[in-house]
Motif scaffolding. Sequence first.
Motif, PDB file in Angstrom:
ATOM      1  N   GLY A   1       0.823  -1.213   0.000  1.00 16.58           N
ATOM      2  CA  GLY A   1       0.000   0.000   0.000  1.00 16.58           C
ATOM      3  C   GLY A   1       0.852   1.255   0.000  1.00 16.58           C
ATOM      4  N   VAL A   2       0.547   2.162  -0.934  1.00 14.61           N
ATOM      5  CA  VAL A   2       1.258   3.435  -1.028  1.00 14.61           C
ATOM      6  C   VAL A   2       0.224   4.554  -1.078  1.00 14.61           C
ATOM      7  N   ILE A   3       0.385   5.543  -0.211  1.00 18.63           N
ATOM      8  CA  ILE A   3      -0.454   6.735  -0.216  1.00 18.63           C
ATOM      9  C   ILE A   3       0.397   7.907  -0.668  1.00 18.63           C
ATOM     10  N   PHE A   4      -0.083   8.649  -1.647  1.00 21.63           N
ATOM     11  CA  PHE A   4       0.579   9.860  -2.125  1.00 21.63           C
ATOM     12  C   PHE A   4      -0.187  11.056  -1.580  1.00 21.63           C
ATOM     13  N   VAL A   5       0.547  12.015  -1.013  1.00 19.62           N
ATOM     14  CA  VAL A   5      -0.076  13.167  -0.368  1.00 19.62           C
ATOM     15  C   VAL A   5       0.407  14.456  -1.022  1.00 19.62           C
ATOM     16  N   SER A   6      -0.546  15.298  -1.404  1.00 19.89           N
ATOM     17  CA  SER A   6      -0.244  16.673  -1.794  1.00 19.89           C
ATOM     18  C   SER A   6      -1.366  17.548  -1.255  1.00 19.89           C
ATOM     19  N   ARG A   7      -1.160  18.826  -1.220  1.00 19.97           N
ATOM     20  CA  ARG A   7      -2.079  19.729  -0.533  1.00 19.97           C
ATOM     21  C   ARG A   7      -3.526  19.596  -1.012  1.00 19.97           C
ATOM     22  N   ARG A   8      -3.763  19.712  -2.322  1.00 21.98           N
ATOM     23  CA  ARG A   8      -5.138  19.734  -2.840  1.00 21.98           C
ATOM     24  C   ARG A   8      -5.614  18.398  -3.406  1.00 21.98           C
ATOM     25  N   ASN A   9      -4.721  17.442  -3.590  1.00 26.23           N
ATOM     26  CA  ASN A   9      -5.071  16.146  -4.184  1.00 26.23           C
ATOM     27  C   ASN A   9      -5.766  16.337  -5.532  1.00 26.23           C
ATOM     28  N   SER A  10      -5.211  17.254  -6.332  1.00 23.85           N
ATOM     29  CA  SER A  10      -5.827  17.513  -7.633  1.00 23.85           C
ATOM     30  C   SER A  10      -4.882  17.289  -8.808  1.00 23.85           C
ATOM     31  N   LEU A  11      -3.548  17.308  -8.578  1.00 26.50           N
ATOM     32  CA  LEU A  11      -2.621  17.149  -9.695  1.00 26.50           C
ATOM     33  C   LEU A  11      -1.479  16.193  -9.349  1.00 26.50           C
ATOM     34  N   ARG A  12      -0.536  16.606  -8.522  1.00 29.37           N
ATOM     35  CA  ARG A  12       0.652  15.790  -8.245  1.00 29.37           C
ATOM     36  C   ARG A  12       0.301  14.408  -7.700  1.00 29.37           C
ATOM     37  N   SER A  13      -0.486  14.363  -6.648  1.00 33.07           N
ATOM     38  CA  SER A  13      -0.802  13.076  -6.025  1.00 33.07           C
ATOM     39  C   SER A  13      -1.686  12.214  -6.918  1.00 33.07           C
ATOM     40  N   ILE A  14      -2.521  12.839  -7.725  1.00 30.84           N
ATOM     41  CA  ILE A  14      -3.364  12.094  -8.667  1.00 30.84           C
ATOM     42  C   ILE A  14      -2.492  11.464  -9.747  1.00 30.84           C
ATOM     43  N   LEU A  15      -1.517  12.227 -10.262  1.00 36.50           N
ATOM     44  CA  LEU A  15      -0.594  11.684 -11.259  1.00 36.50           C
ATOM     45  C   LEU A  15       0.163  10.487 -10.687  1.00 36.50           C
ATOM     46  N   ALA A  16       0.641  10.613  -9.461  1.00 39.42           N
ATOM     47  CA  ALA A  16       1.406   9.527  -8.836  1.00 39.42           C
ATOM     48  C   ALA A  16       0.535   8.298  -8.600  1.00 39.42           C
TER      49      ALA A  16
END
Length: 164
Positions: free
Chosen positions: A6-21
């Motif tokens: 399991g991997v969780i990617f975190v970014s402030r808005r969860n709209s670009l960086r974390s979605i791409l990852a």
Amino acid sequence: MQKRIGVIFVSRRNSLRSILAEACLAHLDPKRFSASSCGQPGQVAREFHPAAVAALKSASIPVPNRLPRSWDELARSNAPVADFVITLDAATELRQPRWPGQPDAALWEYPDVAGGADPDKVAHDAIQTLFSLRRRLELLVSLPMQGADRSAVRSDVRDLGYLR
């Protein structure tokens, strides 16, 4: 059958960086990895950034079939336990909750390209971010996770944050 990592990617808005990852990891190795993403409560976008959607479509990577979400959903005590939490911007690193199961943490810092005023530059930067994330994630999926020394894997995942 072995447990998925399991991997969780975190970014402030969860709209670009974390979605791409999230989408890229799910695309690269859906059998071994379970990818999720989230953002900071109160900062989460209502929808994915159009540049993220366009970048994923240009790479023939499916867009996640859910809306951006807060880390509150993934930090509940009954939430699935992650093995790794990878933060994509330093601004959210110190504010994160205690994650169930005490996953290993890493910072893979990327600039916040979603806030740009020029849509063409944002689209270009989103594609560049996706290419960079894909390089890191290809290395991540090549790591010998099962049966490996946990501290060595943790170090390797953290070291991927320094890859350019």
